[in-house]
Write a protein that holds these residues in place. Structure first.
Motif, PDB file in Angstrom:
ATOM      1  N   LYS A  96      89.902 -10.766  25.727  1.00 24.97           N
ATOM      2  CA  LYS A  96      89.227  -9.472  25.692  1.00 24.97           C
ATOM      3  C   LYS A  96      89.098  -8.960  24.262  1.00 24.97           C
ATOM      4  O   LYS A  96      88.068  -8.428  23.872  1.00 24.97           O
ATOM      5  CB  LYS A  96      89.985  -8.439  26.527  1.00 24.97           C
ATOM      6  CG  LYS A  96      89.896  -8.659  28.013  1.00 24.97           C
ATOM      7  CD  LYS A  96      90.737  -7.617  28.753  1.00 24.97           C
ATOM      8  CE  LYS A  96      90.785  -7.889  30.246  1.00 24.97           C
ATOM      9  NZ  LYS A  96      91.651  -6.933  30.935  1.00 24.97           N
ATOM     10  N   ALA A  97      90.143  -9.115  23.485  1.00 28.98           N
ATOM     11  CA  ALA A  97      90.115  -8.655  22.088  1.00 28.98           C
ATOM     12  C   ALA A  97      89.124  -9.495  21.279  1.00 28.98           C
ATOM     13  O   ALA A  97      88.450  -8.971  20.383  1.00 28.98           O
ATOM     14  CB  ALA A  97      91.522  -8.753  21.487  1.00 28.98           C
ATOM     15  N   LYS A  98      89.034 -10.754  21.592  1.00 30.31           N
ATOM     16  CA  LYS A  98      88.119 -11.636  20.881  1.00 30.31           C
ATOM     17  C   LYS A  98      86.662 -11.266  21.183  1.00 30.31           C
ATOM     18  O   LYS A  98      85.797 -11.333  20.318  1.00 30.31           O
ATOM     19  CB  LYS A  98      88.402 -13.088  21.287  1.00 30.31           C
ATOM     20  CG  LYS A  98      87.799 -14.121  20.423  1.00 30.31           C
ATOM     21  CD  LYS A  98      88.250 -15.495  20.885  1.00 30.31           C
ATOM     22  CE  LYS A  98      87.837 -16.559  19.934  1.00 30.31           C
ATOM     23  NZ  LYS A  98      88.217 -17.898  20.381  1.00 30.31           N
ATOM     24  N   GLU A  99      86.385 -10.918  22.436  1.00 31.65           N
ATOM     25  CA  GLU A  99      85.033 -10.552  22.866  1.00 31.65           C
ATOM     26  C   GLU A  99      84.607  -9.192  22.291  1.00 31.65           C
ATOM     27  O   GLU A  99      83.428  -8.952  22.096  1.00 31.65           O
ATOM     28  CB  GLU A  99      84.947 -10.520  24.386  1.00 31.65           C
ATOM     29  CG  GLU A  99      85.084 -11.876  25.019  1.00 31.65           C
ATOM     30  CD  GLU A  99      85.186 -11.807  26.540  1.00 31.65           C
ATOM     31  OE1 GLU A  99      85.162 -10.687  27.112  1.00 31.65           O
ATOM     32  OE2 GLU A  99      85.298 -12.872  27.169  1.00 31.65           O
ATOM     33  N   ALA A 100      85.561  -8.327  22.029  1.00 36.86           N
ATOM     34  CA  ALA A 100      85.242  -6.971  21.578  1.00 36.86           C
ATOM     35  C   ALA A 100      84.898  -6.910  20.134  1.00 36.86           C
ATOM     36  O   ALA A 100      84.506  -7.515  19.333  1.00 36.86           O
ATOM     37  CB  ALA A 100      86.411  -6.048  21.818  1.00 36.86           C
TER      38      ALA A 100
END
Length: 100
Positions: A96-100
């Motif tokens: 999720k952090a990577k996608e954000a």
């Protein structure tokens, strides 16, 4: 039975359950198929007997040590069960952090 004015039964049991005593008894035993450690042999064993107060302290420390070992084993079992869930959650959070 023991003279409780001189020796605490828990201290004696603790002393006799030590691995060192087991090795001593096996070394001084006799027999071919089974080890024999007679009562006469047992009477020759010398056990250091500190004061009653010191015996109580030693027994209390040993009990606390055994209790902490049991608590540690329970915690390790709980962590082992929870670990896959935590790893999965951390991987999802990283995605999720990577996608954000």
């Amino acid at each position: 039975s023991v003279d409780t004015d001189f020796l605490i039964p828990e201290y004696l049991a603790m002393w006799l359950s030590r691995q060192e005593f087991d090795r001593y008894a096996r070394f001084h035993s006799w027999g071919s198929a089974r080890e024999n450690f007679s009562y006469e042999d047992m009477k020759n064993v010398q056990i250091p007997i500190p004061s009653i107060e010191n015996q109580k302290s030693i027994v209390n420390i040993f009990k606390a040590y055994k209790e902490r070992i049991a608590i540690n084993e329970k915690l390790k079992a709980q962590i082992k069960d929870i670990c896959p869930i935590l790893i999965k959650g951390s991987i999802e959070e990283a995605r999720k952090a990577k996608e954000a």
